[in-house]
Enzyme design. Sequence first.
Site, PDB file in Angstrom:
ATOM      1  CG  ASP A   1      -1.947   1.020   1.304  1.00 37.14           C
ATOM      2  OD1 ASP A   1      -2.358   1.491   0.230  1.00 37.14           O
ATOM      3  OD2 ASP A   1      -2.397   1.366   2.429  1.00 37.14           O
TER       4      ASP A   1
ATOM      5  CG  HIS B   1      -4.897   8.142   3.897  1.00 39.58           C
ATOM      6  ND1 HIS B   1      -4.303   8.875   2.913  1.00 39.58           N
ATOM      7  CD2 HIS B   1      -5.199   6.942   3.364  1.00 39.58           C
ATOM      8  CE1 HIS B   1      -4.236   8.139   1.810  1.00 39.58           C
ATOM      9  NE2 HIS B   1      -4.768   6.966   2.051  1.00 39.58           N
ATOM     10  N   GLY B   2      -6.729   8.392   7.935  1.00 40.84           N
ATOM     11  CA  GLY B   2      -6.801   8.711   9.354  1.00 40.84           C
ATOM     12  C   GLY B   2      -8.227   8.845   9.846  1.00 40.84           C
TER      13      GLY B   2
ATOM     14  CG  HIS C   1      -6.308   4.850  -1.193  1.00 37.36           C
ATOM     15  ND1 HIS C   1      -5.077   4.550  -0.675  1.00 37.36           N
ATOM     16  CD2 HIS C   1      -6.403   4.176  -2.363  1.00 37.36           C
ATOM     17  CE1 HIS C   1      -4.434   3.753  -1.511  1.00 37.36           C
ATOM     18  NE2 HIS C   1      -5.219   3.509  -2.537  1.00 37.36           N
TER      19      HIS C   1
ATOM     20  CB  SER D   1     -11.186   4.009   8.471  1.00 36.73           C
ATOM     21  OG  SER D   1     -10.544   2.767   8.294  1.00 36.73           O
TER      22      SER D   1
ATOM     23  CG  ASN E   1      -7.140   0.721   0.025  1.00 40.21           C
ATOM     24  OD1 ASN E   1      -7.507  -0.225  -0.655  1.00 40.21           O
ATOM     25  ND2 ASN E   1      -6.030   1.387  -0.229  1.00 40.21           N
TER      26      ASN E   1
ATOM     27  CB  ALA F   1      -5.636   1.672   7.075  1.00 38.62           C
ATOM     28  CB  THR F   2      -7.951   4.644  10.483  1.00 40.44           C
ATOM     29  OG1 THR F   2      -7.043   5.343   9.612  1.00 40.44           O
ATOM     30  CG2 THR F   2      -7.973   5.326  11.836  1.00 40.44           C
TER      31      THR F   2
END
Length: 286
Positions: free
Chosen positions: A82, A179-180, A207, A210, A229, A231-232
Amino acid sequence: MALVTTKQLLLDAQKGGYAVGAFNVENMEMVQAVVAAAEELQSPVILQTTPSTVKYADLDFFYANAKVAAENASVPVAMHLDHGNSFELAMRALRVGYTSIMIDGSHDSFEENIAVTKAVVDACRPSHVPVEAELGKVGGKEDDLDGGEGGGYTVPSEAAEFVKATGIDSLAVAIGTAHGVYQGTPKLDVNRLSEIREVVSIPLVLHGTSGVPDDAVRECIKRGICKVNYATDLRIAFSNGVKEILDAAPDTIDPKKYNACGRKYVKEYVKGKMEVCNSVGKANRG
Ligand SMILES: [Zn+2]
């Protein structure tokens, strides 16, 4: 089965009108959790690691975990780099055995992004390892990634030119995700997504998912997203499991005890997102 590439996984998803979840893993338990969720729901799945994760423990540690988990599973599992942040890291992942690679030149100029992406595509082609790239900037902060305030949304005409010039297999688009952890609810430019879809035929990737409402994700899948995607939220789920055990019994000294609880929470979270992606029961397509 052996690890598979993301090539057919994403083409099948595109044809079938669903998406494959790509879940960022940070340790063995998270790998186990994600693959167990896929097995239980008979869903294809993508494991992925960021540059900061493979700085913490090298690519081969995560590759080994993913390989064993895949071989013990009946569903297709891919191992993806990633946000590969250099040609060199992409090549190391390729040599280690990753079955899918992202090169992220989105912070460079359009021309530089094309150059580094094309170089990775050319290098990966002999081994048939597919390449994802990003155009436009996904905002927010995660690990070493700093997309800033965002705002650099993907321009459809540039996306078409980028895909043609690079020969990539999938494209990450910037349509308002970050992100985050989000402050408030993100507003996605889904019309832009449809405009990109009209001029780009390869699978598209979302992306920073979350915290994006599930209905918004479903809408994006309807409009051409084939890989989503997360992640967080996996980090949060794992940490919540660990905290629950250590809060209740601070004297616990066996890592297996609290890691197992983290693993349980990650598995439950991932199962929910596989439902959102509509990939449940799609393990045997193609
Ligand atoms: Zn990302």
